[in-house]
Design a protein around this motif. Structure first.
Motif, PDB file in Angstrom:
ATOM      1  N   GLU A 114       0.715  -1.238  -0.075  1.00  0.00           N
ATOM      2  CA  GLU A 114      -0.007  -0.018   0.067  1.00  0.00           C
ATOM      3  C   GLU A 114       1.066   1.195   0.062  1.00  0.00           C
ATOM      4  O   GLU A 114       0.317   2.465  -0.298  1.00  0.00           O
ATOM      5  CB  GLU A 114      -0.985   0.017   1.363  1.00  0.00           C
ATOM      6  CG  GLU A 114      -2.040  -1.053   1.103  1.00  0.00           C
ATOM      7  CD  GLU A 114      -2.857  -0.993   2.277  1.00  0.00           C
ATOM      8  OE1 GLU A 114      -3.850   0.183   2.292  1.00  0.00           O
ATOM      9  OE2 GLU A 114      -3.010  -1.698   3.208  1.00  0.00           O
ATOM     10  N   VAL A 115       2.225   1.099   0.230  1.00  0.00           N
ATOM     11  CA  VAL A 115       3.151   2.135   0.265  1.00  0.00           C
ATOM     12  C   VAL A 115       4.306   1.614  -0.541  1.00  0.00           C
ATOM     13  O   VAL A 115       4.674   0.634  -0.432  1.00  0.00           O
ATOM     14  CB  VAL A 115       3.633   2.687   1.648  1.00  0.00           C
ATOM     15  CG1 VAL A 115       4.874   3.161   1.644  1.00  0.00           C
ATOM     16  CG2 VAL A 115       2.762   3.662   2.319  1.00  0.00           C
ATOM     17  N   GLU A 116       4.613   2.517  -1.622  1.00  0.00           N
ATOM     18  CA  GLU A 116       5.942   2.155  -2.521  1.00  0.00           C
ATOM     19  C   GLU A 116       6.690   3.361  -2.482  1.00  0.00           C
ATOM     20  O   GLU A 116       6.522   4.482  -2.265  1.00  0.00           O
ATOM     21  CB  GLU A 116       5.393   1.974  -3.956  1.00  0.00           C
ATOM     22  CG  GLU A 116       4.534   0.659  -3.973  1.00  0.00           C
ATOM     23  CD  GLU A 116       5.164  -0.851  -3.831  1.00  0.00           C
ATOM     24  OE1 GLU A 116       6.451  -0.559  -3.749  1.00  0.00           O
ATOM     25  OE2 GLU A 116       4.545  -1.649  -3.992  1.00  0.00           O
ATOM     26  N   PRO A 117       8.169   2.780  -2.350  1.00  0.00           N
ATOM     27  CA  PRO A 117       9.015   3.988  -2.589  1.00  0.00           C
ATOM     28  C   PRO A 117       8.973   4.754  -4.051  1.00  0.00           C
ATOM     29  O   PRO A 117       8.247   3.983  -5.144  1.00  0.00           O
ATOM     30  CB  PRO A 117      10.417   3.594  -2.396  1.00  0.00           C
ATOM     31  CG  PRO A 117      10.186   2.277  -1.818  1.00  0.00           C
ATOM     32  CD  PRO A 117       8.770   1.690  -2.061  1.00  0.00           C
ATOM     33  N   LEU A 118       8.884   6.038  -4.239  1.00  0.00           N
ATOM     34  CA  LEU A 118       8.731   6.691  -5.580  1.00  0.00           C
ATOM     35  C   LEU A 118      10.089   7.069  -6.164  1.00  0.00           C
ATOM     36  O   LEU A 118      10.670   8.030  -5.608  1.00  0.00           O
ATOM     37  CB  LEU A 118       7.789   7.705  -5.105  1.00  0.00           C
ATOM     38  CG  LEU A 118       7.269   8.512  -6.781  1.00  0.00           C
ATOM     39  CD1 LEU A 118       6.507   7.558  -7.359  1.00  0.00           C
ATOM     40  CD2 LEU A 118       6.433   9.747  -6.314  1.00  0.00           C
ATOM     41  N   ASP A 119      10.512   6.381  -7.075  1.00  0.00           N
ATOM     42  CA  ASP A 119      11.666   6.799  -7.896  1.00  0.00           C
ATOM     43  C   ASP A 119      13.024   6.700  -6.915  1.00  0.00           C
ATOM     44  O   ASP A 119      13.867   7.464  -6.835  1.00  0.00           O
ATOM     45  CB  ASP A 119      11.954   8.218  -8.547  1.00  0.00           C
ATOM     46  CG  ASP A 119      10.705   8.219  -9.538  1.00  0.00           C
ATOM     47  OD1 ASP A 119      10.327   7.513 -10.402  1.00  0.00           O
ATOM     48  OD2 ASP A 119       9.905   9.240  -9.606  1.00  0.00           O
ATOM     49  N   CYS A 120      13.105   5.814  -5.831  1.00  0.00           N
ATOM     50  CA  CYS A 120      14.008   5.589  -5.021  1.00  0.00           C
ATOM     51  C   CYS A 120      14.107   4.100  -4.315  1.00  0.00           C
ATOM     52  O   CYS A 120      12.878   3.408  -4.849  1.00  0.00           O
ATOM     53  CB  CYS A 120      14.356   6.621  -3.879  1.00  0.00           C
ATOM     54  SG  CYS A 120      12.520   6.686  -2.814  1.00  0.00           S
ATOM     55  N   SER A 121      14.865   3.731  -3.573  1.00  0.00           N
ATOM     56  CA  SER A 121      14.677   2.429  -2.761  1.00  0.00           C
ATOM     57  C   SER A 121      13.986   2.627  -1.518  1.00  0.00           C
ATOM     58  O   SER A 121      14.136   3.923  -0.951  1.00  0.00           O
ATOM     59  CB  SER A 121      16.137   1.914  -2.555  1.00  0.00           C
ATOM     60  OG  SER A 121      16.874   2.535  -1.875  1.00  0.00           O
ATOM     61  N   ILE A 122      13.774   1.559  -0.927  1.00  0.00           N
ATOM     62  CA  ILE A 122      13.222   1.711   0.437  1.00  0.00           C
ATOM     63  C   ILE A 122      14.335   2.208   1.463  1.00  0.00           C
ATOM     64  O   ILE A 122      14.003   3.076   2.230  1.00  0.00           O
ATOM     65  CB  ILE A 122      12.644   0.263   1.032  1.00  0.00           C
ATOM     66  CG1 ILE A 122      11.820   0.402   2.364  1.00  0.00           C
ATOM     67  CG2 ILE A 122      13.598  -0.802   1.132  1.00  0.00           C
ATOM     68  CD1 ILE A 122      10.701   1.656   2.341  1.00  0.00           C
TER      69      ILE A 122
END
Length: 412
Positions: A65-73
């Motif tokens: 439900e949450v994702e990193p956006l244009d980056c890694s966690i």
């Protein structure tokens, strides 16, 4: 939008781009590097990030439900961790933290039965998992990086050598107890390289089986034995005091309610001239509370104490503190190696478990590394003895023994 208001106040260093469930994109912070992005995919994710971010962020990442956006966690957590001190605190997280502080004695009650269940939660996973990201010896604790350029295997070898030197194993045949022996690497090293006779104890069935097999394979079963045993049962089990006690990475599972009992047990285990070495994760900024996500998914009952919480229990036991060492960034370097190895072997790990498990472990390894790089976490080593004169007057013997074991190389 409550989350918008919170992030506006909180992000002061670098730039955080947030994509909201509506599709709207906002940028918080300076607009300059470092940069990271967060995609909130559902309205529920946005609500939970307002109410309980300490628990919610990890769970939302695990569930997609949450994702990193244009980056890694890692990059996302790094930016957020860097702003925890620089910006205004998250109001609900501040409240939740205070509530965790108030109830931590209840959360950390670890009688023998509960302690065993807590250990099984994390350590009785598929044994192949740990082989895929740890070093060859399966040392699941902080390595020792004298220069910071060591490989993971070199650092874990150096850690064992560093600890052995502090135990002052000056003659063969000294009897050692290893409390929380893991997969047996420390016990086997002390027997093979330092001539000790070792009893290792663990509460993990998985670790016990591996450790016993390793002792047989190494031809050391006559000098090393491993038992499924709680530390509180050791005095009755052994029936006599021993020369040395070592414990690496176990004290975090003892629980603050049990510190006095732990050190009283330790004192009772040692001969009058005995020596103990306790290696654990701690915190430099004073007493705190464990992150709720970490408690729920990784280490139930676990807590990394400040030395101000530990030393009163040592003093009450009658033990002398003969040496204290603080290892600052060593665990950050260790976790960096683990995180990268996990990523390199992700497909193999996915075949053992599932995507949610992989995301859980990725979040854990990234967050743990950052707690040592951006927050107040460190490692401490306490050398203890019942007697004031059990050890030499200066610390030179430690370095001498370490150099000799390393073949004359200077390790620091």
């Amino acid at each position: 939008m409550l989350l918008h208001t919170i992030l506006t106040r909180m992000i002061r260093t670098g730039s955080l781009t947030v994509r909201y469930p509506s599709g709207r994109i906002r940028v918080y912070g300076t607009g300059e590097a470092p940069m990271a992005g967060l995609w909130l995919r559902t309205p529920r994710a946005e609500r939970r990030m307002v109410l309980n971010p300490g628990l919610a962020l990890g769970e939302l990442y695990m569930d997609g439900e949450v994702e990193p956006l244009d980056c890694s966690i890692f990059e996302l957590l790094d930016l957020m961790a860097g702003n925890l001190w620089a910006g205004a605190p998250h109001p609900m997280e501040t409240l939740n933290y205070q509530l965790r502080r108030l109830r931590r004695r209840i959360d950390q009650l670890n009688p023998a039965g509960r302690a065993r269940r807590n250990v099984a939660h994390h350590y009785d996973l598929n044994g192949r998992l740990y082989a895929l990201f740890l070093d060859r010896d399966r040392q699941y604790s902080c390595g020792y990086f004298p220069t910071g350029q060591e490989t993971l295997d070199e650092a874990q070898t150096a850690k064992k050598r560093h600890i052995a030197a502090k135990l002052r194993l000056t003659e063969p045949g000294l009897e050692v107890v290893d409390i929380g022996c893991g997969w047996g690497g420390m016990a086997l090293t002390l027997a093979r390289d330092w001539g000790a006779r070792v009893t290792g104890i663990t509460l993990s069935e998985e670790q016990l089986g591996v450790a016993r097999s390793r002792a047989e394979e190494a031809g050391l079963a006559d000098r090393v034995r491993f038992e499924l045993l709680d530390y509180r049962a050791l005095p009755q089990f052994l029936g006599r005091p021993v020369d040395r006690v070592v414990s690496v990475g176990m004290f975090e599972h003892v629980g603050i309610d049990h510190y006095r009992s732990f050190f009283r047990t330790l004192r009772g285990l040692l001969k009058p001239d005995g020596v103990a070495l306790i290696h654990a994760i701690g915190r430099a900024a004073g007493p705190g509370a464990t992150n709720p996500w970490l408690t729920k998914y990784i280490f139930p009952g676990g807590y990394s104490p400040a030395l101000s919480e530990v030393l009163p229990a040592v003093e009450a036991s009658g033990l002398w503190v003969t040496d204290i060492e603080i290892l600052r960034l060593h665990y950050a370097e260790t976790l960096k190696h683990w995180r990268r190895r996990f990523a390199a072997n992700r497909d193999a790990i996915l075949s053992l478990y599932d995507e949610r498990f992989c995301r859980m472990f990725e979040f854990y390894l990234a967050g743990a590394e950052l707690s040592f790089r951006r927050s107040d976490h460190m490692n401490w080593q306490l050398q203890l003895s019942p007697s004031v004169d059990a050890l030499p007057m200066s610390r030179d013997y430690m370095l001498d023994a370490e150099r000799a074991a390393a073949g004359g190389r200077v390790s620091a």
